[in-house]
Design an enzyme around this catalytic site. Structure first.
Site, PDB file in Angstrom:
ATOM      1  N   CYS A 274       0.939  -1.125  -0.078  1.00 31.51           N
ATOM      2  CA  CYS A 274      -0.460   0.114  -0.008  1.00 31.51           C
ATOM      3  C   CYS A 274       1.039   1.166  -0.272  1.00 31.51           C
ATOM      4  O   CYS A 274       1.820   1.863  -0.881  1.00 31.51           O
ATOM      5  CB  CYS A 274      -1.099   0.030   0.902  1.00 31.51           C
ATOM      6  SG  CYS A 274      -2.465   0.729   1.282  1.00 31.51           S
TER       7      CYS A 274
ATOM      8  N   HIS B 285      -3.392  -5.476   1.150  1.00 30.21           N
ATOM      9  CA  HIS B 285      -2.866  -5.999   2.339  1.00 30.21           C
ATOM     10  C   HIS B 285      -2.413  -7.680   2.755  1.00 30.21           C
ATOM     11  O   HIS B 285      -3.529  -8.270   3.027  1.00 30.21           O
ATOM     12  CB  HIS B 285      -3.628  -5.069   3.261  1.00 30.21           C
ATOM     13  CG  HIS B 285      -3.143  -3.536   3.115  1.00 30.21           C
ATOM     14  ND1 HIS B 285      -2.280  -2.445   4.125  1.00 30.21           N
ATOM     15  CD2 HIS B 285      -4.376  -2.498   3.155  1.00 30.21           C
ATOM     16  CE1 HIS B 285      -2.779  -1.936   4.062  1.00 30.21           C
ATOM     17  NE2 HIS B 285      -3.617  -1.843   3.032  1.00 30.21           N
TER      18      HIS B 285
ATOM     19  N   GLU C 251      -0.646  -8.697   5.190  1.00 29.82           N
ATOM     20  CA  GLU C 251      -1.118  -8.716   6.420  1.00 29.82           C
ATOM     21  C   GLU C 251      -2.764  -8.679   7.131  1.00 29.82           C
ATOM     22  O   GLU C 251      -2.246  -9.458   8.148  1.00 29.82           O
ATOM     23  CB  GLU C 251      -0.211  -7.825   7.020  1.00 29.82           C
ATOM     24  CG  GLU C 251      -0.890  -6.872   7.789  1.00 29.82           C
ATOM     25  CD  GLU C 251      -0.858  -5.077   5.867  1.00 29.82           C
ATOM     26  OE1 GLU C 251      -0.420  -6.373   4.797  1.00 29.82           O
ATOM     27  OE2 GLU C 251      -0.273  -3.923   6.244  1.00 29.82           O
TER      28      GLU C 251
END
Lengths: 115, 217
Positions: free
Chosen positions: B86, B194, B196
């Site tokens: 990002c 994302h 994660e």
């Protein structure tokens, strides 16, 4: 107009020359850098503003593009140096040449930096 | 195995990345403050999401001059694995480690939603445990994720197999549906989604786990 503290050049008489001889000699330049999105890159914020203009009753706007306007003052030994410094700044920091164009207006300001 | 997580003023996914790596994958991590220059003992670097330096001027424009990124650039040039998520992807493009730029979403909205993606791992180290053409789902959360480059550049990227992640339903107007890119050597990956946030079953899918785990192999 020649005033003590506002003049450049080693020949200048006046108090600043004696107190801060270098400060009185470095020319000050004022610059205006205009950054705009390249015409090939969509400007959604500009498009939204254009749509709002129509709702306000302002018709006939064909293009509306939003950019950035950066004003700065720079001390440099001469105009060519100032120009080179600000070109570097514009190309490497103020604008991203992948998506943006920039233009520069440079002027030497009359009256050096205030002590 | 220690993963460095760069922390800029304004980063806000650094702790999520740490949780994914430590809590889900049992790796050790080290936060790298933006003023650090020493990457000794670091085996991979993650540039997390957020708003580095408030995203002033442009996303990633100020971060690019952070001292830590000089070390990250050397690390990447030496073949070290670098992942930009990002805002981290935006920083990688501003640094010139990846081409192009990320601009305001086509419809201006901040998008926070699951994104179906197609993976084309090619030679990208970070994606080696995904199949060619595999469909995965990762969350996106960005206001400026519209990938932009000129037609010649896009054609070159496509030809070199460097568009490694593509949106199934383009949410933001990116050219070529680009969601993630790798460098010619395959050790640098930048992506808007994302991974994660897709590691812990407690918060939804786990399609991002293999991406972060790839540094183990």
């Amino acid at each position: 107009m020649v005033q003590p503290g506002h003049i450049r050049g080693a020949w200048t008489l006046g108090l600043p020359r004696f107190n801060k001889p270098l400060a009185a000699q470095v020319p000050l330049f004022s610059a205006h850098v205009q950054v705009s999105l390249r015409s090939s890159v969509l400007d959604p914020a500009g498009e939204a503003t254009r749509a709002a203009a129509a709702r306000l009753g302002v018709d006939g706007i064909k293009t509306l593009r939003i950019g950035k306007s950066i004003h700065l003052e720079l001390e440099a030994s001469d105009r060519a140096t100032a120009q080179a410094q600000i070109e570097l700044l514009s190309d490497r920091l103020l604008a991203n040449p992948v998506i943006e164009d920039w233009s520069l207006e440079l002027a030497e300001t009359h009256g050096g930096p205030q002590a | 195995m220690t993963v460095g997580i760069v922390v800029f003023p304004g980063s806000n996914c650094d702790r999520d990345v740490r949780w994914a790596l430590e809590g889900c994958l049992h790796l050790s991590t080290r936060f790298l403050w933006h003023e650090e220059r020493d990457l000794g003992g670091i085996d991979a670097v993650v540039l997390p999401g957020g708003f580095s330096y408030g995203d002033y001027l442009r996303c990633g424009a100020i971060a690019r001059f952070a001292p830590v990124l000089e070390a990250v650039r050397d690390f990447a040039d030496g073949g070290g694995p670098v992942l930009g998520i990002c805002n981290g992807f935006q920083v990688l493009t501003e640094m010139g480690l990846l081409p192009g730029a990320l601009t305001r979403n086509q419809k201006l909205h901040f998008l926070c939603e699951p994104a179906p993606l197609e993976v084309r791992p090619g030679t990208c180290q970070w994606l080696k445990s995904y199949g060619e053409g595999e469909a995965i789902n990762l969350p996106i959360a960005h206001g400026e994720g519209r990938y932009q480059c000129d037609a010649d550049q896009l054609q070159q990227l496509e030809g070199e197999g460097r568009v490694v992640l593509r949106y199934g339903q383009n949410p933001n107007g990116s050219v070529g549906d680009v969601a993630g890119l790798t460098n010619p050597a395959g050790n640098v990956l930048g992506l808007m989604p994302h991974p994660e946030r897709a590691c812990d079953p407690a918060t939804g899918g786990t399609d991002g786990l293999r991406l972060l785990a790839s540094v183990l192999a």
